[in-house]
Enzyme design. Structure first.
Site, PDB file in Angstrom:
ATOM      1  N   ASP A 173       0.848  -1.189   0.000  1.00 54.43           N
ATOM      2  CA  ASP A 173       0.000   0.000   0.000  1.00 54.43           C
ATOM      3  C   ASP A 173       0.884   1.240   0.000  1.00 54.43           C
ATOM      4  O   ASP A 173       1.525   1.558   1.008  1.00 54.43           O
ATOM      5  CB  ASP A 173      -0.913  -0.013   1.233  1.00 54.43           C
ATOM      6  CG  ASP A 173      -2.027   1.008   1.144  1.00 54.43           C
ATOM      7  OD1 ASP A 173      -2.195   1.619   0.070  1.00 54.43           O
ATOM      8  OD2 ASP A 173      -2.742   1.194   2.142  1.00 54.43           O
ATOM      9  N   GLU A 174       0.962   1.921  -1.133  1.00 46.27           N
ATOM     10  CA  GLU A 174       1.803   3.102  -1.298  1.00 46.27           C
ATOM     11  C   GLU A 174       3.234   2.834  -0.817  1.00 46.27           C
ATOM     12  O   GLU A 174       3.757   3.518   0.063  1.00 46.27           O
ATOM     13  CB  GLU A 174       1.214   4.300  -0.535  1.00 46.27           C
ATOM     14  CG  GLU A 174      -0.085   4.816  -1.092  1.00 46.27           C
ATOM     15  CD  GLU A 174       0.077   5.574  -2.407  1.00 46.27           C
ATOM     16  OE1 GLU A 174       1.224   5.790  -2.837  1.00 46.27           O
ATOM     17  OE2 GLU A 174      -0.945   5.944  -2.997  1.00 46.27           O
ATOM     18  N   PRO A 175       3.915   1.831  -1.396  1.00 46.40           N
ATOM     19  CA  PRO A 175       5.241   1.454  -0.892  1.00 46.40           C
ATOM     20  C   PRO A 175       6.315   2.509  -1.083  1.00 46.40           C
ATOM     21  O   PRO A 175       7.323   2.511  -0.373  1.00 46.40           O
ATOM     22  CB  PRO A 175       5.573   0.195  -1.706  1.00 46.40           C
ATOM     23  CG  PRO A 175       4.803   0.373  -2.982  1.00 46.40           C
ATOM     24  CD  PRO A 175       3.518   1.017  -2.558  1.00 46.40           C
TER      25      PRO A 175
ATOM     26  N   ALA B 242      -0.925  -0.590  -4.506  1.00 40.40           N
ATOM     27  CA  ALA B 242      -1.819   0.564  -4.515  1.00 40.40           C
ATOM     28  C   ALA B 242      -0.946   1.807  -4.499  1.00 40.40           C
ATOM     29  O   ALA B 242      -0.099   1.954  -3.613  1.00 40.40           O
ATOM     30  CB  ALA B 242      -2.748   0.546  -3.304  1.00 40.40           C
TER      31      ALA B 242
ATOM     32  N   HIS C  99      -0.203   6.185  -5.972  1.00 39.67           N
ATOM     33  CA  HIS C  99      -0.435   7.419  -6.725  1.00 39.67           C
ATOM     34  C   HIS C  99       0.847   7.878  -7.410  1.00 39.67           C
ATOM     35  O   HIS C  99       0.845   8.886  -8.107  1.00 39.67           O
ATOM     36  CB  HIS C  99      -0.872   8.545  -5.783  1.00 39.67           C
ATOM     37  CG  HIS C  99      -2.143   8.276  -5.050  1.00 39.67           C
ATOM     38  ND1 HIS C  99      -3.350   8.133  -5.690  1.00 39.67           N
ATOM     39  CD2 HIS C  99      -2.406   8.126  -3.727  1.00 39.67           C
ATOM     40  CE1 HIS C  99      -4.301   7.911  -4.792  1.00 39.67           C
ATOM     41  NE2 HIS C  99      -3.747   7.903  -3.603  1.00 39.67           N
TER      42      HIS C  99
END
Length: 372
Positions: A320-322, A351, A353
């Site tokens: 998650d947003e690594p 996940a 951006h």
């Protein structure tokens, strides 16, 4: 040059003028966060001049404020509306700024928000109080591209931005400083477009080729998520659309790494947390192996978690947003780890951006257009 209305001075090196936005870049652990906290006099008196006066004597935080990396450390109320009500008891606030940034989540409980909206909450409450100068520590981490554009439009001049996402700041800032082991040097802003320079200094913003590996058999097909051997599947979409919730629904079927590092450590040293000497080397963590993971910088903590996932036997790893908090060196290490994961025929769900990371995806699910 204009008259100096605001100058943040560390060894007489760093200056932010009233009519400009200035960048601060550097590797993880170089001292960016320490500098910002020092500028707010959080470590005692510092050599900080604001409008010609010693700021640490007045500590007037209505004039100089900051947005830190961890949103939960900066809130006093459960909703953004209530946060502004509290601030209004001491100074004027511009509620419109906060409403524009928070949108439909303006009255929502902080602890029910996505990580992106938690970051928006703090940015909204700080900017709504209209300080003359703001120090930003990784303000664009966790924000979707729409929020990034919005926040850029309301960052006041006279601000300092410490940020790993070089692509997001190089057209925004007037000047830039490089910090390395506490030493601060002003550099030519054009160097932020020089990929060789960025790699040499351990900064982000360079391009990497897609990792081409033939995809294999299906490893996971659950709740609309289908992952094959050697596949990187990316979940993208606006803040609050449900990416983290989707990943959490896969618990038990995948190795899941979430965004809050401190809640995911169980051992007293990095070496014990990862349990694999080879993986320590891959992620360039051997020099940190005897340290407590809790004492590392935010980006280093994320590296430890991702390395632990890499060392696990799970066939599918979800992140998650690594890349939040990753510098250029960590990003390159992550890229090399993805290569090895793909060669080992593991599946990866991310996940994100991050525009630096999305080109690595083999498949993309846009959750703005898909059921959460």
């Amino acid at each position: 040059m204009p008259d100096i209305l605001f100058v943040l001075i560390i060894n007489d090196k760093l200056k932010v003028y009233d009519d400009e936005i200035v960048g601060l870049v550097g590797k993880n652990g170089s001292g960016k966060t320490t500098l910002i906290k020092s500028a707010l006099c959080l470590y005692g008196n510092s050599n900080i001049i604001l409008d010609g006066e010693d700021f640490c004597k007045s500590k007037d935080y209505s004039k100089l404020s900051a947005v830190f990396q961890e949103p939960s450390t900066q809130i006093l109320s459960l909703t953004c509306r209530d946060e502004l009500k509290l601030q209004s008891l001491f100074h004027s606030v511009d509620e419109k700024i906060a409403k524009d940034i928070m949108g439909e989540y303006y009255d929502k409980d902080f602890y029910t928000l996505s990580d992106g909206y938690k970051k928006r909450f703090v940015i909204a409450s700080i900017l709504a109080s209209k300080p003359k100068h703001v120090l930003f520590d990784e303000p664009f981490a966790n924000l979707d591209k729409y929020a990034v554009k919005l926040v850029k439009s309301v960052i006041p001049r006279g601000s300092l931005i410490a940020e790993h996402r070089i692509r997001e700041i190089r057209d925004l800032i007037a000047r830039v400083y490089l910090i390395n082991k506490g030493e601060i040097t002003e550099i030519d802003k054009e160097k932020l477009y020089d990929e060789d320079f960025l790699k040499k200094e351990g900064l982000r913003g360079f391009s990497l080729p897609k990792i081409e590996v033939e995809l294999g058999k299906e490893l996971l097909n659950y709740k609309g998520i289908r992952v094959r051997e050697s596949e990187i599947l990316c979940l993208v979409g606006r803040n609050g659309v449900g990416k983290t919730t989707k990943l959490k629904s896969l618990v038990g079927k995948v190795y899941l790494v979430l965004q809050n590092p401190d809640l995911q450590f169980f051992e007293e040293t990095v070496e014990k947390e990862i349990k694999d000497e080879t993986v320590l080397s891959i992620f360039k963590l051997k020099d940190k192996k005897d340290k407590s993971p809790f004492t590392l910088s935010y980006g280093e903590k994320m590296r430890v978690l991702i390395a632990s996932a890499f060392a696990s036997p799970y066939k599918v790893i979800a992140l998650d947003e690594p890349s939040v908090g990753m510098d250029g060196e960590a990003f390159l290490s992550f890229y090399e780890a993805l290569k090895i994961l793909k060669e080992e025929k593991r599946g990866i769900i991310i996940a994100t951006h991050d525009e630096d990371l999305i080109p690595m995806c083999d498949s993309i699910i846009n959750m703005d257009q898909s059921p959460a």
